[in-house]
Scaffold this active site. Structure first.
Site, PDB file in Angstrom:
ATOM      1  N   GLU A 106      54.518  24.575  61.970  1.00 41.48           N
ATOM      2  CA  GLU A 106      55.752  25.292  61.696  1.00 41.48           C
ATOM      3  C   GLU A 106      56.561  24.616  60.596  1.00 41.48           C
ATOM      4  OE1 GLU A 106      56.274  27.243  66.112  1.00 41.48           O
ATOM      5  OE2 GLU A 106      57.708  25.732  65.526  1.00 41.48           O
ATOM      6  N   CYS A 119      62.556  22.020  56.574  1.00 44.20           N
ATOM      7  CA  CYS A 119      62.004  21.012  57.472  1.00 44.20           C
ATOM      8  C   CYS A 119      60.480  21.198  57.478  1.00 44.20           C
ATOM      9  CB  CYS A 119      62.610  21.227  58.859  1.00 44.20           C
ATOM     10  SG  CYS A 119      62.033  20.037  60.056  1.00 44.20           S
ATOM     11  N   CYS A 126      51.207  15.681  67.185  1.00 39.70           N
ATOM     12  CA  CYS A 126      51.672  14.313  66.910  1.00 39.70           C
ATOM     13  C   CYS A 126      51.077  13.395  67.959  1.00 39.70           C
ATOM     14  CB  CYS A 126      53.196  14.253  66.974  1.00 39.70           C
ATOM     15  SG  CYS A 126      53.865  12.638  66.461  1.00 39.70           S
ATOM     16  N   CYS A 130      56.605  10.819  71.892  1.00 41.65           N
ATOM     17  CA  CYS A 130      57.999  10.560  72.250  1.00 41.65           C
ATOM     18  C   CYS A 130      58.335  11.515  73.398  1.00 41.65           C
ATOM     19  CB  CYS A 130      58.924  10.791  71.055  1.00 41.65           C
ATOM     20  SG  CYS A 130      58.556   9.668  69.687  1.00 41.65           S
ATOM     21  N   CYS A 133      60.345  14.992  72.880  1.00 41.43           N
ATOM     22  CA  CYS A 133      59.987  15.849  71.751  1.00 41.43           C
ATOM     23  C   CYS A 133      58.898  16.836  72.159  1.00 41.43           C
ATOM     24  CB  CYS A 133      59.506  14.986  70.588  1.00 41.43           C
ATOM     25  SG  CYS A 133      58.969  15.955  69.165  1.00 41.43           S
ATOM     26  N   CYS A 361      65.477  20.955  65.925  1.00 44.02           N
ATOM     27  CA  CYS A 361      64.775  19.664  65.975  1.00 44.02           C
ATOM     28  C   CYS A 361      64.062  19.500  67.306  1.00 44.02           C
ATOM     29  CB  CYS A 361      65.751  18.491  65.926  1.00 44.02           C
ATOM     30  SG  CYS A 361      66.617  18.334  64.416  1.00 44.02           S
TER      31      CYS A 361
HETATM   32  N1  SAH Z   1      57.949  11.764  63.677  1.00 44.12           N
HETATM   33  C1  SAH Z   1      59.122  11.764  62.862  1.00 44.12           C
HETATM   34  C2  SAH Z   1      59.594  13.125  62.415  1.00 44.12           C
HETATM   35  C3  SAH Z   1      59.620  14.256  63.425  1.00 44.12           C
HETATM   36  S1  SAH Z   1      60.971  14.564  64.481  1.00 44.12           S
HETATM   37  C4  SAH Z   1      60.232  11.013  63.560  1.00 44.12           C
HETATM   38  O1  SAH Z   1      60.062  10.607  64.705  1.00 44.12           O
HETATM   39  O2  SAH Z   1      61.266  10.771  62.951  1.00 44.12           O
HETATM   40  C5  SAH Z   1      62.449  14.782  63.606  1.00 44.12           C
HETATM   41  C6  SAH Z   1      63.664  14.330  64.414  1.00 44.12           C
HETATM   42  O3  SAH Z   1      63.946  15.201  65.529  1.00 44.12           O
HETATM   43  C7  SAH Z   1      63.453  12.953  65.004  1.00 44.12           C
HETATM   44  O4  SAH Z   1      64.586  12.166  64.877  1.00 44.12           O
HETATM   45  C8  SAH Z   1      63.179  13.295  66.441  1.00 44.12           C
HETATM   46  O5  SAH Z   1      63.366  12.192  67.249  1.00 44.12           O
HETATM   47  C9  SAH Z   1      64.148  14.424  66.690  1.00 44.12           C
HETATM   48  N2  SAH Z   1      63.824  15.173  67.917  1.00 44.12           N
HETATM   49  C10 SAH Z   1      62.630  15.286  68.520  1.00 44.12           C
HETATM   50  N3  SAH Z   1      62.717  16.042  69.626  1.00 44.12           N
HETATM   51  C11 SAH Z   1      64.007  16.423  69.748  1.00 44.12           C
HETATM   52  C12 SAH Z   1      64.714  17.246  70.664  1.00 44.12           C
HETATM   53  N4  SAH Z   1      64.080  17.826  71.690  1.00 44.12           N
HETATM   54  N5  SAH Z   1      66.016  17.460  70.450  1.00 44.12           N
HETATM   55  C13 SAH Z   1      66.640  16.918  69.383  1.00 44.12           C
HETATM   56  N6  SAH Z   1      66.024  16.121  68.483  1.00 44.12           N
HETATM   57  C14 SAH Z   1      64.718  15.881  68.648  1.00 44.12           C
END
Ligand code: SAH
Length: 397
Positions: A106, A119, A126, A130, A133, A361
């Site tokens: 996406e 974005c 991935c 995390c 996420c 995000c």
């Molecule tokens: N892998 C990279 C980029 C992808 S995520 C990274 O970790 O930075 C982009 C941003 O969105 C990151 O800061 C991530 O932690 C945040 N993010 C992920 N899941 C989220 C969620 N459910 N709500 C809000 N932010 C989130």
């Protein structure tokens, strides 16, 4: 037919033609040299692709028929396929782009006052897992190619239309879609090069941002090999909590990560580093977390000897099906921000955009043919918790 020719791999006899989206300017010039053509021809073709969104050689009217025929035989210009696209009520626009097999990723365009941010994803799924996420629950399939990364920008730019440079709507790119960009280093750096090249999308260096969960050695490599803005997903001010949220922290704990950020900022004297901090209710949103975060950020500023070398971006948590986390209350987010601001830490709250189309995000999940069995594990966890809830309901009844 000799024995030898019988075992020749047909793909080697007739290799897939080069997709010009794979090549940055140096690669284009080398490719054109390889077919006996001058540098300016490579530059003309780049302008057709990236400035006018033309992928059909027949339309490249300044090339001459023999050259067009030669290119048709030697290469292709193939953008990613749009499987599905969805506009949001707030102007955000999401594309689901088909990759190979059943995979899809996406990309999301977010217009805002005077600027428009795309974005972009770097991987199918991935591997970092995390816990908060959505992409993390999807598991991992593979890295995206350069063409698949720059192709996302191309699809969005084409959708937004040919407008004079100064009026263009796509002004910023953030590598914050699916995937960990520093685990797909070469393709991401090459694609970010095309984003910033005048013959590509011509974005200013600081308008291209790479966001990482914190791969320390790769941050050092990025400092040498590219020149873009850096965002770091911090999310917690101490190792114990951060390891729970970002398992990569076990390998590269906060102190090492922040040292790498200092080294990065030292090489790029005027840029600041943004620390992303997703606000989860009762998890990382208390005043003591804010106070600990102030200490970390002030220490960064002190090491770099300037104010606001480290900035904080608070992201209200965006929920997705099956998550155990909740978004922090508005008041707690405000108080957290105020505490940071009162202590001279420049802090913004990211407005949630596109959540009506699951484009905010952490909500991107595409379609990942998982190679890691994480989807399976997540589904099992969901089933168990559903059973657990049913148990509670049954018991209460
Ligand atoms: N892998 C990279 C980029 C992808 S995520 C990274 O970790 O930075 C982009 C941003 O969105 C990151 O800061 C991530 O932690 C945040 N993010 C992920 N899941 C989220 C969620 N459910 N709500 C809000 N932010 C989130």
């Amino acid at each position: 037919m000799t024995d030898e020719s019988a075992i020749v791999n047909p793909a080697r006899v007739n290799p897939a033609p080069v997709n010009l989206f794979e090549l940055d300017r140096a690669g284009m010039v080398a490719f054109f040299a390889g077919i006996g053509e001058a540098r300016y021809r490579a530059e003309q073709v780049m302008k057709w692709i990236y400035h006018r969104h033309v992928t059909n050689f027949a339309e490249m009217t300044d090339l001459g028929k023999p050259l067009r025929a030669k290119l048709l035989a030697a290469c292709v210009i193939e953008p990613p396929k749009v499987v599905f696209e969805k506009p949001s009520a707030d102007g955000t626009h999401k594309w689901l782009l088909g990759m190979d097999g059943g995979n899809a990723i996406e990309a999301v365009f977010i217009p805002d006052k005077g600027r428009g941010t795309l974005c972009v994803s770097s991987q199918v799924g991935c591997g970092l897992a995390c816990t908060f996420c959505s992409t993390g629950t999807q598991g991992f399939n593979r890295n995206l190619s350069t063409a698949e990364i720059i192709g996302q920008v191309w699809v969005a730019a084409k959708h937004l239309g040919n407008v004079p440079h100064k009026q263009r709507k796509l002004t910023n790119v953030v590598m914050m879609g699916m995937g960990e960009p520093l685990l797909n280093f070469d393709n991401v750096v090459r694609a970010m090069g095309i984003m910033r090249d005048d013959l590509g999308f011509g974005l200013a260096n600081k308008r291209v941002t790479l966001s990482t969960a914190g791969l320390v050695p790769m941050i050092d490599r990025l400092a040498v090999e590219s020149d873009v803005s850096l965002a770091v997903s911090l999310h917690a001010p101490n190792d114990e909590l951060r390891t729970q949220l970002v398992p990569l922290n076990k390998k590269y704990p906060i102190a090492e990560l922040l040292d790498a950020c200092v080294r990065y900022a030292q090489r790029k004297p005027r840029t600041s580093i943004t620390f992303e901090y997703t606000m989860m209710k009762g998890v990382n949103d208390k005043p003591e977390h804010a106070r600990a975060l102030v200490k970390l950020m002030r220490a960064m500023d002190a090491k770099l000897q300037r104010a606001n070398a480290a900035k904080v971006n608070l992201i209200p948590f965006n929920p997705f099906p099956g998550t155990g986390y909740e978004r922090s209350d508005e008041i707690d987010i405000r108080n957290f921000q105020t505490l940071l601001l009162d202590n001279q830490v420049l802090t913004m709250v990211r407005r949630t955009r596109g959540d009506d189309i699951d484009a905010a995000c952490g909500q991107l999940k595409g379609q990942v043919l998982d190679r890691t069995r994480r989807q399976e594990a997540f589904r099992r966890k969901l089933e168990l918790s559903a059973l657990g809830q049913k148990g509670i309901v049954d018991a209460a009844a």
